[in-house]
Design a protein around this motif. Structure first.
Motif, short mmCIF file in Angstrom:
data_model
loop_
_atom_site.label_atom_id
_atom_site.label_comp_id
_atom_site.label_asym_id
_atom_site.label_seq_id
_atom_site.Cartn_x
_atom_site.Cartn_y
_atom_site.Cartn_z
N ALA A 150 1.19 -0.98 -0.22
CA ALA A 150 -0.16 -0.32 -0.22
C ALA A 150 0.92 0.98 0.03
O ALA A 150 0.47 2.38 -0.78
CB ALA A 150 -1.00 -0.24 1.24
N VAL A 151 2.04 1.60 0.84
CA VAL A 151 2.90 2.56 1.19
C VAL A 151 3.43 2.67 -0.57
O VAL A 151 3.41 3.92 -0.75
CB VAL A 151 3.89 2.43 2.06
N LEU A 152 4.12 1.37 -0.48
CA LEU A 152 4.70 1.18 -2.07
C LEU A 152 3.85 2.01 -3.45
O LEU A 152 4.62 2.81 -3.94
CB LEU A 152 4.88 0.43 -2.24
N SER A 173 8.07 4.66 -2.58
CA SER A 173 9.35 5.43 -2.00
C SER A 173 9.53 3.67 -0.69
O SER A 173 8.64 4.44 -0.17
CB SER A 173 9.33 6.33 -1.21
N THR A 174 10.59 3.92 -0.66
CA THR A 174 10.68 2.56 0.76
C THR A 174 11.24 3.06 1.85
O THR A 174 11.02 2.84 3.07
CB THR A 174 12.27 1.23 0.39
N SER A 175 11.28 4.49 1.58
CA SER A 175 12.13 4.93 2.82
C SER A 175 10.56 5.77 3.46
O SER A 175 10.50 5.92 5.11
CB SER A 175 12.65 7.03 2.25
N LEU A 182 8.99 4.70 6.93
CA LEU A 182 8.99 6.54 8.05
C LEU A 182 7.24 5.37 8.91
O LEU A 182 7.02 5.93 10.11
CB LEU A 182 8.46 7.51 7.11
N VAL A 183 6.99 4.86 8.01
CA VAL A 183 5.36 4.78 8.67
C VAL A 183 5.73 3.14 9.51
O VAL A 183 5.09 3.38 10.44
CB VAL A 183 5.04 3.27 7.71
N LEU A 184 6.63 1.98 9.80
CA LEU A 184 6.47 1.62 10.38
C LEU A 184 8.15 1.74 11.54
O LEU A 184 7.68 1.77 12.44
CB LEU A 184 8.16 0.72 9.80
N THR A 213 -0.05 10.89 5.47
CA THR A 213 0.83 11.16 6.49
C THR A 213 -0.35 10.42 7.06
O THR A 213 -0.23 10.31 8.41
CB THR A 213 0.82 12.95 6.76
N HIS A 214 -1.69 10.77 6.57
CA HIS A 214 -3.02 9.59 7.51
C HIS A 214 -2.89 8.35 7.96
O HIS A 214 -2.73 8.25 9.40
CB HIS A 214 -3.73 9.59 6.18
N ILE A 215 -1.72 7.28 6.73
CA ILE A 215 -1.32 6.35 7.12
C ILE A 215 -0.48 5.74 8.32
O ILE A 215 -0.30 5.27 9.28
CB ILE A 215 -0.84 5.90 6.04
N ALA A 216 0.45 7.14 8.39
CA ALA A 216 1.78 6.91 9.65
C ALA A 216 0.51 7.79 10.67
O ALA A 216 1.15 6.85 12.33
CB ALA A 216 2.68 7.88 9.32
N ALA A 217 -0.33 8.34 10.85
CA ALA A 217 -0.90 9.24 11.92
C ALA A 217 -1.37 7.79 12.20
O ALA A 217 -1.21 7.22 13.76
CB ALA A 217 -1.48 9.98 11.25
#
Length: 429
Positions: free
Chosen positions: A34-36, A41-43, A47-49, A102-106
């Motif tokens: 999903a993030v990719l 970006s793998t970075s 960040l999410v992890l 940003t929403h996924i990271a939060a």
């Protein structure tokens, strides 16, 4: 001895944990894809992890205090609802037209905080629903369920991702948390009320219980070394498999062998009755040095796959044995706090391995950090055999820690597992 599944409270707890563990087993692959897809970006994935891991580490000691003070069942129920809502949010975000990193990271950060409060409740929940000799079998059943979901979870994740999209994997995980919370509302869990004191005093008492037992804190150091070694393996192993052992299929087979080993080890733990359980389990963990060394020298793939399966069987055996001894030896009123320090030490070693493995590989070669990790794991795990408490625990059977009369939480008569890395999840250790 009654089988644990004949106990209604444990049966409901077991079903809830199994459902939520299956949901969690689906998420890692879905999150990465999903993030990719969103960022390329793998970075961004890192960040999410990190947003999930850092809050978890920061809040774990506080989570142990809260679980001891306010009843592990209620804390687990609340965190199930919070994590379920966060996963549903991510699922809906991914199903929308324009998902935002940003929403996924939060949401990952919220999940990390909730996990810090949920993880210390796992052991008190089992100890509060199952008594005496049946506890080891109950812990083994939990381990079997966790291992089985790791076998089936990736396949279910692939089916969901390629047919409906990664968002539905998060919807499933959110629903599994909701089901676990619903089952928790229907159980009674014995608990030992503790005297209300300052947060600092509660944290200090939990740490005192840890450091006052040589078998416990020395084993934690060995388990932390194991997790650091596992982080090195999971970081460098895929590249070694692809570049020197025949391709991605070798790595996939290694992970599947590990999952099978975990399952078999958990099954064995349910039947084993050892005089020195911690000694045997810690020495068994030293076998993880074997796949590390074999990867370092690029040994034939079948040898690495088999050795990895055997090493993870040792982990599968240790987890239920360890949980049972800790539940027996630690004062019930401090069990969640002790468990939180256990998790803190175990998880903190993994980022170190993640960071040092690629650094060592770039400075020298992948062989150097793999061999170094193997030496550290072997010395740390085998070294516990020199500790008097490790040799003594269970021989003769040690008396349970002073156990005040427990009181049942007033609930209707009508009872999820720590998230884990695909290689080193839990306790895994």
């Amino acid at each position: 001895m009654n089988h644990p599944l004949r106990l209604r409270a444990f049966r409901l707890l077991f079903v809830g944990r199994t459902l939520s563990a299956l949901g969690d087993a689906v998420v890692p692959a879905a999150l990465a894809l999903a993030v990719l897809r969103v960022t390329g970006s793998t970075s961004a994935l890192a960040l999410v992890l990190g947003c999930a891991l850092v809050p978890k580490l920061l809040f774990l000691p506080l989570g142990g205090v809260v679980a001891d003070r306010f009843d592990a069942r209620r804390v687990a129920l609340t965190t199930d609802l919070v994590r379920g809502a966060a996963q549903l949010f991510v699922g809906l975000e991914l199903l929308g037209a324009d998902p935002t990193l940003t929403h996924i990271a939060a949401a990952s950060a919220v999940t990390g905080v909730a996990s810090a409060f949920a993880m210390p409740t796992a052991s008190p929940l089992v100890a509060g629903t199952v008594d005496g000799p049946a506890r080891q079998q109950a812990n083994a059943l939990m381990g079997v369920a966790s291992s089985a979901t790791r076998l089936g979870g990736p396949a279910l994740a692939g089916l969901l991702i390629w047919t409906a999209g990664p968002g539905w994997a998060f919807i499933l995980d959110g629903a599994s948390f909701a089901a676990s919370a619903a089952l928790l509302t229907m159980i009674r869990v014995r608990r030992t009320p503790i005297e209300r004191r300052s947060l600092r005093a509660d944290l200090a008492e939990g740490w005192t219980e840890v450091r006052s037992r040589d078998w416990y804190w020395t084993s934690l150091l060995a388990h932390a070394a194991w997790n650091g070694g596992a982080a090195v393996l999971v970081t460098l192993g895929p590249a070694v498999a692809v570049d020197q052992l025949g391709g991605e299929g070798v790595w996939v087979l290694m992970l599947e062998a590990g999952a099978v080993g975990l399952l078999l080890g958990s099954l064995l733990a349910g039947r084993a009755r050892l005089r020195r359980p911690i000694l045997v389990a810690n020495v068994g963990l030293a076998t993880y040095a074997i796949p590390l060394v074999l990867l370092a020298v690029a040994a034939p793939a079948p040898a690495i796959i088999v050795s990895y399966g055997l090493a993870l069987a040792a982990l599968g055996f240790l987890n239920p044995v360890w949980e049972t001894v800790v539940q027996t030896e630690m004062p019930p009123h401090a069990l969640a706090r002790v468990t939180s320090y256990d998790w803190l030490l175990s998880l903190a070693a993994m980022p170190v391995g993640y960071a040092l493995a690629p650094l060592g590989a770039s400075l020298w070669s992948a062989e150097t950090p793999l061999v170094a990790a193997a030496v550290i794991v072997a010395l740390a795990c085998l070294g516990t055999a020199a500790v008097p408490g490790v040799r003594r625990i269970g021989n003769p059977p040690s008396k349970a820690a002073a156990s005040p009369t427990t009181t049942a939480v007033p609930q209707p008569d009508p009872e999820r597992s720590p998230d884990q890395d695909p290689v080193a999840a839990g306790r895994d250790i």
